[in-house]
Every structure is written in C-alpha cells, then in structure tokens.
Enzyme design. Structure first.
Site, PDB file in Angstrom:
ATOM      1  N   CYS A 110     -40.369 -44.778  17.125  1.00 52.57           N
ATOM      2  CA  CYS A 110     -39.419 -43.704  17.441  1.00 52.57           C
ATOM      3  C   CYS A 110     -40.061 -42.512  18.155  1.00 52.57           C
ATOM      4  O   CYS A 110     -39.455 -41.907  19.033  1.00 52.57           O
ATOM      5  CB  CYS A 110     -38.682 -43.245  16.187  1.00 52.57           C
ATOM      6  SG  CYS A 110     -39.734 -42.847  14.783  1.00 52.57           S
ATOM      7  N   ASP A 369     -31.126 -39.507  19.185  1.00 53.64           N
ATOM      8  CA  ASP A 369     -31.720 -40.331  18.136  1.00 53.64           C
ATOM      9  C   ASP A 369     -32.184 -41.677  18.691  1.00 53.64           C
ATOM     10  O   ASP A 369     -31.376 -42.436  19.217  1.00 53.64           O
ATOM     11  CB  ASP A 369     -30.686 -40.542  17.031  1.00 53.64           C
ATOM     12  CG  ASP A 369     -31.271 -41.183  15.781  1.00 53.64           C
ATOM     13  OD1 ASP A 369     -32.472 -41.472  15.777  1.00 53.64           O
ATOM     14  OD2 ASP A 369     -30.509 -41.381  14.815  1.00 53.64           O
ATOM     15  N   HIS A 371     -33.262 -44.109  16.845  1.00 53.02           N
ATOM     16  CA  HIS A 371     -33.178 -45.105  15.767  1.00 53.02           C
ATOM     17  C   HIS A 371     -31.944 -45.988  15.899  1.00 53.02           C
ATOM     18  O   HIS A 371     -31.058 -46.012  15.031  1.00 53.02           O
ATOM     19  CB  HIS A 371     -33.180 -44.403  14.406  1.00 53.02           C
ATOM     20  CG  HIS A 371     -34.420 -43.605  14.146  1.00 53.02           C
ATOM     21  ND1 HIS A 371     -34.506 -42.259  14.446  1.00 53.02           N
ATOM     22  CD2 HIS A 371     -35.615 -43.967  13.650  1.00 53.02           C
ATOM     23  CE1 HIS A 371     -35.712 -41.826  14.124  1.00 53.02           C
ATOM     24  NE2 HIS A 371     -36.409 -42.835  13.640  1.00 53.02           N
TER      25      HIS A 371
END
Length: 482
Positions: A110, A369, A371
């Site tokens: 990430c 994000d 993820h």
C-alpha cells in the site's frame, strides 16, 4: 519437480491471501462519506464550496468561482477533479515480482501504491496541467462493499480455474506505448485527443510489468538495493528514496524533463534543488549549464521534448509529526500544505495501513485508498481500460488518526518556481509562541557543505506529543452532503 509443486502452492496461497485482503477491506467499507455543506473542501490546492445559494442543494451553475482564489462552486466539479486523479491500488495476477514468486501486492504494497499516486500527480502537473480533468470521470460508478466482495469472489473462482487448467500468464513483454497518433477534426478535438494520449501514456508508466519505468516491479527491484523484499513493509521515507531512484533512472523519453529530490534530516538544501533543476541528465556535472528559463505553464500539456536543463523537480520531504501519534499542533500546518497549488499530496496513513492524502475539510483529511485489489491490466495494448486507474469515491479520516510518519511532496517546475515555493513555505514554517519546532527547514547551500551527522535528527525535530481527547467520527467511501 518438487520445486515446481512448491511454486504452485505459493501461487495458490498468494491468490487466497489476495482475496482475503480484498474481502477484508470490503467489509470495512462504509457506503457513504459525509461532507459538510457549510465548510470549504480543499483538494490539492483547489477550494470547493458545496453550499448552494438556495441553501438546499448545490446549483449546477454555481461552479464558476474566483480564478484568483481557485474557488469552485459545486459538488460535481469536486467529483470530477477528484476522480481525475490517478488511482493506484493493489493488483493481482501480474508477472512475478523480482526476487520471488509473488504475483500480487495485496496486504503489503500500500505504501508503494501511495507513493505511485503522489508521483503520478506530479506527472499530471507536468504533462497535462492542474486544470486538466478526465472527460470520463463523471461517469465512474461508486464502489460499495457488496460490489467489491462480489468482484473478489468472482476473481477467486476465475484464478483457481486458470491455475487448475494451466492457463498461461500474460507476458510482461511489450513496449509501453507513447503518444504518436494524430487526431483529425477541429483543433479542440485534436487537443482533447492529444491529452487523452498523454493521459494513457502516463498511466502506462505505472503498469505492473517489468518494462514500466515507474511500475511496482521497478520499485520492488530498487527496494532490493535498500534491503527491502517484495512482501516487506515499506515506510514513507524509504518509498521517497525509491521514487527518487526510479525517476532519475527512468529511460522513457517522456520522463527526461523531470527528476526528484529527497530532503536530508528534514532539511531542504536549496542549492541542491536548484542543481537538480539545471543539471543535465547525463554527461555533465551540476552547475555546468546556464540558468534555464521557466518551464511552460503547467496548465498546458508538456511533451517529452523538454530540454534537460529545464527539468522540473519533485521535492519529497520525509517528516515525523509527533511521537506515538500526530501532534495536534501540526494539524493547521498540514491544512496549509494541502491548500497549496504546488503540493502533490502526502503519503502516510494509519499505522501499517498507508494512504495518499490529497485534501481536507474541517478536521478530517481526504484521501485515496490503495486497499482495493484489482486485476492485472496489460498496459502494452493501445486501448487498455483506464477506469480502474481512477477512483470515484473519496474517503475521510480524522487528523487525530493520522500516523506521524509521512512524506510531503511538492512540484517545482523551474528555479524561479522553487524560489517562490521556498519563500512561501518558509513563512509557513516560521516559529511562533505556539509552534516552536518546524516540520522541516530550508537551508542555503549544498548538503555537502554541512556535517550532516552533527545536524538535527528526526527525533529532535519532533514536537512534544499532546494527547487529543476530543471525540471524532470517521466516515469513508462514497459521499453525501449533510
């Protein structure tokens, strides 16, 4: 034969872990992110006001704000701007990463993805300009937990079937395409077509293949020289140095006009930055070329023909904004940074969960994000899909949950531009009775002129940790006005 069986087990294990992480983050996703109508929203130097004149719903015509203050007027303008940012997330089923057999970065990549997004924003400023927006951005569909979980399950079944049937993996060979087609029709259509070619080429630089100059495979290979393996946790400071190496060593002609600089011990050495602007890419030492004229305005597309001495510089500054948690005294500073038009964002996040901060509203950060595990896209084809590289749903996080370790990024297009940036940031960093310790400093001269071992280290530059007992509420996912 035994090694072959072991490799197959590792591949299956990787697939299961990819799906597990995808489903894990899907369940954690809320369907809406709340934005206030009564407070401005800042996104990478642009300010948006959602409050309409009728006080009920934002007017479709109210986005024509002040050009001087970069104020836009409505929700759709913000949506389009946010969705036009390049979104880099977990991927799976790409060619194996260097140093192992991993074919996915789910669960560990990430911070590298957040770094890619910040780097992509700098390249958008360089190639397309801050005013550019992707024409298809308004048509992107919001992602919700049900969609993500269903997609993950379908990919698991498809992956397992492909493994059992021995379906060959897509090769990572093939050149990254450069813009070369000519558009027909009006000048406006030709310009739009050219920008779309630049956009597609820019995204291809981040493809998950070994030939992509800024792709995950390249970053992992550079990480190996710093003692990092695929599957390890990468911190924001390490990623800053990896990005610097990737940009400086990139051979693609489109990246010849840009380089990167990483501060040392929270100190930006001005002559070093100016040398980065003026120095040629190869064959000469810094300082041999005359001072260059300013780079063309970043509101216009900029192609690969930029002279080496006119290079833009991506300035990356790893900092620590507190002790165990981010010191609340830094919150206003972070807001000020994200309000600047030359800021390319901040990579950081929560502990062991990285994200890319691009703006804020009130006491909440707005972020992208990484993820979300998506399938591999073969960027060597001329018409590869772009939709998965743009995010329709902003997320928010209270400042109090921000991890103190982060890297701040700025884009400087010329020596003259850097002087302006240094002057403006120095004013923001001036000590005050309330704020005694700056997050970083500017120093005249070169780093070689100073004994860095005797300088202040990161810990000495921290502010004392102050516990914030105020309650905050987190909202994530797609957003709705309150």
């Amino acid at each position: 034969m035994e090694n072959k069986g072991s490799d197959e087990v590792e591949k299956l294990k990787t697939k299961f872990m990819s799906v597990w992480h995808n489903v894990k983050y899907s369940w954690a996703l809320k369907s809406k992110t709340s934005f206030s109508r009564n407070s401005p929203v800042f996104l990478l130097g642009r300010c948006y006001h959602f409050k309409a004149e009728d006080d009920d719903y934002p007017s479709e015509d109210s986005h024509e704000g002040s050009d001087e203050d970069f104020v836009m007027g409505n929700v759709e303008a913000f949506r389009k701007d946010f969705a036009s940012r390049v979104w880099l997330t977990y991927r799976e089923d790409f060619p194996p990463l260097p140093g192992g057999t991993l074919t996915s970065d789910c669960g560990w990549g990430c911070m590298l993805r957040a770094g890619q997004m910040m780097l992509a924003q700098a390249l958008v400023l360089r190639v397309l300009g801050r005013d550019w927006s992707w024409p298809e951005a308004p048509t992107l569909q919001a992602l919700d937990a049900e969609t993500r979980a269903t997609t993950a399950a379908k990919r698991l079944v498809a992956s397992l079937e492909a493994s059992l049937q021995g379906t060959p993996r897509i090769s990572d060979s093939g050149p990254i395409l450069a813009p070369q087609a000519q558009a027909s029709g009006s000048a406006e259509e030709a310009d739009a077509h050219l920008k779309e070619l630049y956009h597609r080429n820019l995204v291809s630089w981040f493809g998950d293949v070994s030939s992509a100059p800024l792709g995950l495979h390249r970053l992992v290979r550079l990480g190996l020289t710093m003692g990092k393996q695929a599957g390890d946790w990468y911190g924001p400071a390490v990623v800053a140095h990896i990005l610097k190496k990737a940009v400086k060593e990139a051979m693609d002609p489109g990246l010849a006009g840009i380089t990167a600089y990483v501060s040392q011990d929270c100190t930006v050495y001005s002559v070093d930055v100016m040398d980065c602007h003026k120095a040629p890419r190869a064959g000469e030492t810094p300082g041999e070329t005359p001072e260059s004229p300013p780079v063309a305005q970043n509101s216009q597309p900029s192609c690969a023909a930029t002279l080496p001495e006119d290079r833009a510089v991506i300035i990356l500054i790893p900092v620590r904004l507190g002790g165990e948690r981010t010191n609340p005294e830094y919150f206003d500073f972070v807001k000020s940074i994200l309000s600047l038009d030359y800021c390319i964002g901040i990579i950081g996040g929560k502990p062991k969960q990285a994200c890319y901060f691009v703006g804020f509203q009130d006491d909440s950060l707005i972020y992208m994000d990484p993820h979300y595990c998506q399938s591999f896209v073969n960027v060597s084809t001329s018409d590869f899909p772009l939709q998965s590289y743009h995010c329709p749903s902003p997320k928010k996080m209270p400042f109090s949950k921000m991890d103190p370790s982060c890297t701040i990024g700025f884009y400087s297009k010329s020596v003259q531009d850097y002087e302006r940036i240094r002057e403006e940031l120095s004013k923001l960093l001036e000590p005050s009775p309330k704020e005694k310790y700056p997050a970083f400093t500017f120093v005249q001269g070169r780093s070689a002129d100073y004994d860095l071992s005797a300088g202040l280290n990161t810990e000495k530059r921290e502010w004392p940790f102050i516990r914030d007992t105020r309650r905050t509420v987190t909202t994530t996912g797609d957003f709705v006005l309150l």
